[in-house]
Design a protein around this motif. Structure first.
Motif, PDB file in Angstrom:
ATOM      1  N   GLY A 218       6.730   4.658 -14.082  1.00  0.00           N
ATOM      2  CA  GLY A 218       6.358   3.259 -14.175  1.00  0.00           C
ATOM      3  C   GLY A 218       4.912   3.060 -13.744  1.00  0.00           C
ATOM      4  O   GLY A 218       4.224   4.002 -13.358  1.00  0.00           O
ATOM      5  N   LYS A 219       4.461   1.830 -13.789  1.00  0.00           N
ATOM      6  CA  LYS A 219       3.050   1.518 -13.574  1.00  0.00           C
ATOM      7  C   LYS A 219       2.683   1.456 -12.088  1.00  0.00           C
ATOM      8  O   LYS A 219       3.213   0.651 -11.331  1.00  0.00           O
ATOM      9  CB  LYS A 219       2.713   0.184 -14.239  1.00  0.00           C
ATOM     10  CG  LYS A 219       1.246  -0.197 -14.127  1.00  0.00           C
ATOM     11  CD  LYS A 219       0.988  -1.542 -14.777  1.00  0.00           C
ATOM     12  CE  LYS A 219      -0.446  -1.990 -14.565  1.00  0.00           C
ATOM     13  NZ  LYS A 219      -0.696  -3.331 -15.161  1.00  0.00           N
TER      14      LYS A 219
ATOM     15  N   PHE B  97      -3.224   5.141  -4.749  1.00  0.00           N
ATOM     16  CA  PHE B  97      -2.389   4.356  -5.649  1.00  0.00           C
ATOM     17  C   PHE B  97      -1.133   3.856  -4.954  1.00  0.00           C
ATOM     18  O   PHE B  97      -0.610   4.511  -4.048  1.00  0.00           O
ATOM     19  CB  PHE B  97      -1.984   5.207  -6.866  1.00  0.00           C
ATOM     20  CG  PHE B  97      -3.109   5.475  -7.823  1.00  0.00           C
ATOM     21  CD1 PHE B  97      -3.217   4.764  -9.009  1.00  0.00           C
ATOM     22  CD2 PHE B  97      -4.069   6.435  -7.528  1.00  0.00           C
ATOM     23  CE1 PHE B  97      -4.265   5.000  -9.889  1.00  0.00           C
ATOM     24  CE2 PHE B  97      -5.119   6.678  -8.395  1.00  0.00           C
ATOM     25  CZ  PHE B  97      -5.214   5.963  -9.575  1.00  0.00           C
ATOM     26  N   GLY B  98      -0.689   2.696  -5.393  1.00  0.00           N
ATOM     27  CA  GLY B  98       0.574   2.153  -4.919  1.00  0.00           C
ATOM     28  C   GLY B  98       1.511   1.940  -6.093  1.00  0.00           C
ATOM     29  O   GLY B  98       1.094   1.438  -7.142  1.00  0.00           O
ATOM     30  N   LEU B  99       2.767   2.345  -5.925  1.00  0.00           N
ATOM     31  CA  LEU B  99       3.785   2.160  -6.962  1.00  0.00           C
ATOM     32  C   LEU B  99       4.714   1.040  -6.514  1.00  0.00           C
ATOM     33  O   LEU B  99       5.366   1.135  -5.474  1.00  0.00           O
ATOM     34  CB  LEU B  99       4.568   3.455  -7.178  1.00  0.00           C
ATOM     35  CG  LEU B  99       5.637   3.429  -8.274  1.00  0.00           C
ATOM     36  CD1 LEU B  99       5.000   3.226  -9.647  1.00  0.00           C
ATOM     37  CD2 LEU B  99       6.451   4.723  -8.254  1.00  0.00           C
ATOM     38  N   LYS B 100       4.742  -0.020  -7.289  1.00  0.00           N
ATOM     39  CA  LYS B 100       5.480  -1.225  -6.897  1.00  0.00           C
ATOM     40  C   LYS B 100       6.982  -0.997  -6.847  1.00  0.00           C
ATOM     41  O   LYS B 100       7.657  -1.438  -5.903  1.00  0.00           O
ATOM     42  CB  LYS B 100       5.163  -2.348  -7.891  1.00  0.00           C
ATOM     43  CG  LYS B 100       5.666  -3.712  -7.478  1.00  0.00           C
ATOM     44  CD  LYS B 100       4.759  -4.350  -6.454  1.00  0.00           C
ATOM     45  CE  LYS B 100       5.129  -5.785  -6.169  1.00  0.00           C
ATOM     46  NZ  LYS B 100       4.249  -6.404  -5.145  1.00  0.00           N
ATOM     47  N   ASN B 101       7.511  -0.321  -7.846  1.00  0.00           N
ATOM     48  CA  ASN B 101       8.967  -0.151  -7.955  1.00  0.00           C
ATOM     49  C   ASN B 101       9.357   1.319  -7.969  1.00  0.00           C
ATOM     50  O   ASN B 101       8.774   2.114  -8.707  1.00  0.00           O
ATOM     51  CB  ASN B 101       9.475  -0.827  -9.231  1.00  0.00           C
ATOM     52  CG  ASN B 101       9.182  -2.314  -9.250  1.00  0.00           C
ATOM     53  OD1 ASN B 101       9.546  -3.038  -8.328  1.00  0.00           O
ATOM     54  ND2 ASN B 101       8.530  -2.779 -10.308  1.00  0.00           N
ATOM     55  N   CYS B 102      10.327   1.668  -7.155  1.00  0.00           N
ATOM     56  CA  CYS B 102      10.847   3.035  -7.162  1.00  0.00           C
ATOM     57  C   CYS B 102      11.613   3.271  -8.464  1.00  0.00           C
ATOM     58  O   CYS B 102      12.467   2.461  -8.840  1.00  0.00           O
ATOM     59  CB  CYS B 102      11.782   3.233  -5.970  1.00  0.00           C
ATOM     60  SG  CYS B 102      12.675   4.813  -5.996  1.00  0.00           S
TER      61      CYS B 102
ATOM     62  N   GLY C 194       2.879   8.305   1.615  1.00  0.00           N
ATOM     63  CA  GLY C 194       3.946   7.557   2.274  1.00  0.00           C
ATOM     64  C   GLY C 194       4.903   6.968   1.268  1.00  0.00           C
ATOM     65  O   GLY C 194       4.642   6.977   0.062  1.00  0.00           O
ATOM     66  N   CYS C 195       6.009   6.459   1.795  1.00  0.00           N
ATOM     67  CA  CYS C 195       7.033   5.898   0.922  1.00  0.00           C
ATOM     68  C   CYS C 195       7.838   4.871   1.721  1.00  0.00           C
ATOM     69  O   CYS C 195       7.909   4.948   2.950  1.00  0.00           O
ATOM     70  CB  CYS C 195       7.934   7.011   0.407  1.00  0.00           C
ATOM     71  SG  CYS C 195       8.901   6.572  -1.045  1.00  0.00           S
ATOM     72  N   LYS C 196       8.439   3.926   1.027  1.00  0.00           N
ATOM     73  CA  LYS C 196       9.229   2.888   1.690  1.00  0.00           C
ATOM     74  C   LYS C 196      10.638   2.859   1.122  1.00  0.00           C
ATOM     75  O   LYS C 196      10.830   2.857  -0.093  1.00  0.00           O
ATOM     76  CB  LYS C 196       8.563   1.524   1.533  1.00  0.00           C
ATOM     77  CG  LYS C 196       9.273   0.387   2.271  1.00  0.00           C
ATOM     78  CD  LYS C 196       8.439  -0.870   2.266  1.00  0.00           C
ATOM     79  CE  LYS C 196       8.321  -1.488   0.909  1.00  0.00           C
ATOM     80  NZ  LYS C 196       7.552  -2.756   0.905  1.00  0.00           N
TER      81      LYS C 196
ATOM     82  N   MET D  42       6.379   0.566  -2.967  1.00  0.00           N
ATOM     83  CA  MET D  42       7.420   1.474  -2.488  1.00  0.00           C
ATOM     84  C   MET D  42       6.913   2.896  -2.284  1.00  0.00           C
ATOM     85  O   MET D  42       7.538   3.691  -1.590  1.00  0.00           O
ATOM     86  CB  MET D  42       8.592   1.502  -3.486  1.00  0.00           C
ATOM     87  CG  MET D  42       9.227   0.146  -3.731  1.00  0.00           C
ATOM     88  SD  MET D  42       9.804  -0.682  -2.228  1.00  0.00           S
ATOM     89  CE  MET D  42      11.213   0.351  -1.813  1.00  0.00           C
ATOM     90  N   CYS D  43       5.780   3.210  -2.887  1.00  0.00           N
ATOM     91  CA  CYS D  43       5.274   4.584  -2.849  1.00  0.00           C
ATOM     92  C   CYS D  43       3.750   4.551  -2.817  1.00  0.00           C
ATOM     93  O   CYS D  43       3.129   3.671  -3.437  1.00  0.00           O
ATOM     94  CB  CYS D  43       5.758   5.323  -4.097  1.00  0.00           C
ATOM     95  SG  CYS D  43       5.957   7.098  -3.914  1.00  0.00           S
ATOM     96  N   CYS D  44       3.155   5.502  -2.105  1.00  0.00           N
ATOM     97  CA  CYS D  44       1.699   5.554  -1.995  1.00  0.00           C
ATOM     98  C   CYS D  44       1.236   6.999  -2.089  1.00  0.00           C
ATOM     99  O   CYS D  44       1.772   7.874  -1.396  1.00  0.00           O
ATOM    100  CB  CYS D  44       1.269   4.933  -0.664  1.00  0.00           C
ATOM    101  SG  CYS D  44      -0.522   4.928  -0.374  1.00  0.00           S
ATOM    102  N   TYR D  45       0.247   7.242  -2.956  1.00  0.00           N
ATOM    103  CA  TYR D  45      -0.248   8.605  -3.128  1.00  0.00           C
ATOM    104  C   TYR D  45      -1.734   8.609  -3.448  1.00  0.00           C
ATOM    105  O   TYR D  45      -2.325   7.585  -3.779  1.00  0.00           O
ATOM    106  CB  TYR D  45       0.543   9.353  -4.196  1.00  0.00           C
ATOM    107  CG  TYR D  45       0.525   8.726  -5.581  1.00  0.00           C
ATOM    108  CD1 TYR D  45      -0.427   9.088  -6.523  1.00  0.00           C
ATOM    109  CD2 TYR D  45       1.513   7.803  -5.953  1.00  0.00           C
ATOM    110  CE1 TYR D  45      -0.414   8.549  -7.793  1.00  0.00           C
ATOM    111  CE2 TYR D  45       1.523   7.252  -7.233  1.00  0.00           C
ATOM    112  CZ  TYR D  45       0.559   7.621  -8.140  1.00  0.00           C
ATOM    113  OH  TYR D  45       0.557   7.083  -9.403  1.00  0.00           O
TER     114      TYR D  45
END
Length: 205
Positions: A72-73, A82-87, A163-165, A196-199
């Motif tokens: 996903g985006k 980068f941050g991923l909004k949705n797992c 990191g991750c949430k 939810m995710c950061c890389y």
């Protein structure tokens, strides 16, 4: 559950298959199996070379970037973070808990195993505190392995998990990988407030 709503049974059966692997062979073995499967999937991705980092970002926007096609985006937060909004596994978790109210037993043990140092975590720069569920052991190394199929301006890139949430709001931080990438915990913490995710993406020399 709303009347007439149809759940994807594949979501439910996948979680139970993970539980079976944990029960039969233990968390460490199950982790190895899922990581190998994730890497095999990544290996089938076609190689792509973006002319520039801006072109890489455009690929995310128009969903032609192979990482975006899988997870996903994500959004560029600056400085190649980068941050991923949705797992991408959120629908599986939602469907399973809608039926059984909680995730299978053994998942907490498995998550702890995911955060242990190992060959795969070192090679793909994942875990080390950044795993908050068993699904992270699939998602994180798969993303890093897909990155090996991508070039920017003819140069290899490298993805590092920061990191991750979890759905509960708990945040997991990979101090080892944040130091490696040169990204502060405060930056990652702020990004995880809304993601939810950061890389981190690095263009190698």
């Amino acid at each position: 559950m709303a009347e007439g709503k149809i759940l994807d049974i594949a979501h439910i059966s996948f979680l139970d298959m993970i539980k079976v692997m944990i029960d039969i062979n233990g968390a460490a073995s199950a982790k190895g199996t899922l990581i190998r499967n994730a890497l095999n999937t990544a290996d089938r991705i076609k190689e792509v070379d973006y002319a520039s980092f801006d072109a890489f970002l455009e690929g995310i926007e128009d969903a032609t970037n192979p990482i975006t096609q899988i997870e996903g985006k994500a959004t560029h937060q600056g400085n190649f973070v980068f941050g991923l909004k949705n797992c991408p596994f959120a629908p599986s978790i939602k469907n399973y808990t809608a039926v059984f109210e909680k995730l299978p037993e053994g998942f907490a043990e498995y998550t702890a195993e995911c955060n242990k140092s190992g060959v795969a975590s070192t090679k793909y720069r994942v875990g080390e505190g950044a795993c908050v569920s068993p699904f992270c052991s699939v998602h994180q190394p798969m993303r890093s392995a897909i990155a090996e199929k991508i070039k920017i301006g003819g140069k290899d890139i490298q993805i590092t998990q920061l990191g991750c949430k979890a759905g509960s709001g708990y945040k997991g931080f990979a101090d080892k990988w944040m130091e490696y990438a040169g990204v502060s915990r405060d930056v990652v913490d702020t990004i995880l407030d809304d993601h939810m995710c950061c890389y981190h993406v690095k263009i190698l020399d």
